[in-house]
Design a protein around this motif. Structure first.
Motif, short mmCIF file in Angstrom:
data_model
loop_
_atom_site.label_atom_id
_atom_site.label_comp_id
_atom_site.label_asym_id
_atom_site.label_seq_id
_atom_site.Cartn_x
_atom_site.Cartn_y
_atom_site.Cartn_z
N MET A 266 0.85 -1.17 0.00
CA MET A 266 0.00 0.00 0.00
C MET A 266 0.90 1.23 0.00
N THR A 267 0.62 2.14 -0.93
CA THR A 267 1.38 3.38 -1.03
C THR A 267 0.46 4.54 -0.70
N ILE A 268 0.68 5.17 0.42
CA ILE A 268 -0.12 6.31 0.83
C ILE A 268 0.81 7.52 0.89
N HIS A 269 0.33 8.65 0.37
CA HIS A 269 1.14 9.87 0.38
C HIS A 269 0.59 10.85 1.40
N PHE A 270 1.46 11.37 2.23
CA PHE A 270 1.11 12.45 3.16
C PHE A 270 0.92 13.71 2.34
N VAL A 271 -0.17 14.44 2.59
CA VAL A 271 -0.44 15.69 1.88
C VAL A 271 -0.24 16.89 2.79
N GLY A 272 -0.80 16.83 3.99
CA GLY A 272 -0.64 17.97 4.88
C GLY A 272 -1.29 17.76 6.22
N ILE A 273 -0.91 18.61 7.15
CA ILE A 273 -1.44 18.56 8.52
C ILE A 273 -1.95 19.96 8.87
N ASP A 274 -2.90 20.02 9.77
CA ASP A 274 -3.46 21.28 10.23
C ASP A 274 -2.33 22.27 10.50
N PRO A 275 -2.35 23.44 9.84
CA PRO A 275 -1.26 24.39 10.04
C PRO A 275 -1.18 24.94 11.46
N GLU A 276 -2.23 24.75 12.23
CA GLU A 276 -2.21 25.20 13.62
C GLU A 276 -2.00 24.02 14.57
N THR A 277 -1.36 22.99 14.08
CA THR A 277 -1.16 21.76 14.83
C THR A 277 -0.37 21.99 16.11
N ASP A 278 -0.72 21.18 17.10
CA ASP A 278 0.06 21.17 18.33
C ASP A 278 0.82 19.84 18.43
N GLU A 279 0.87 19.13 17.31
CA GLU A 279 1.57 17.85 17.19
C GLU A 279 0.94 16.72 18.00
N CYS B 103 -3.69 15.74 15.50
CA CYS B 103 -4.15 16.86 14.68
C CYS B 103 -4.73 16.40 13.36
N PRO B 104 -5.68 17.18 12.81
CA PRO B 104 -6.23 16.84 11.50
C PRO B 104 -5.13 16.70 10.46
N THR B 105 -5.21 15.63 9.69
CA THR B 105 -4.19 15.29 8.70
C THR B 105 -4.87 14.74 7.47
#
Length: 83
Positions: A1-14, A17-19
């Protein structure tokens, strides 16, 4: 399975967080976000075109508006006209 990360909530607290990711094999978007509260879920149920409750295994999630650019980027990654 190949999944690509696109982005994370720019206000993330790590921490949980929404991803957004994409699966290029199935062309699905994968989203981690906040579970909608009961009032919001009930409102969505009431507006369902099928007039059926949200089935087991599914839920309503709330995606922060600030993540719209990340969702657009994910959609563009999967759109053959943009690739």
């Amino acid at each position: 399975m190949t999944i690509h990360f696109v982005g994370i909530d720019p206000e993330t607290d790590e921490d949980g967080c929404p991803t957004v990711w994409v699966d290029p094999d199935t062309e699905d978007l994968l989203v981690q976000s906040y579970r909608a509260d009961e009032e919001t879920t009930a409102a969505c149920d009431a507006l369902s075109p099928a007039r059926a409750p949200i089935p087991p295994g599914e839920t309503v999630i709330r995606i922060p508006a600030r993540m719209i650019p990340i969702l657009r980027k994910a959609c563009d990654e999967l759109d053959p006209g943009v690739r």
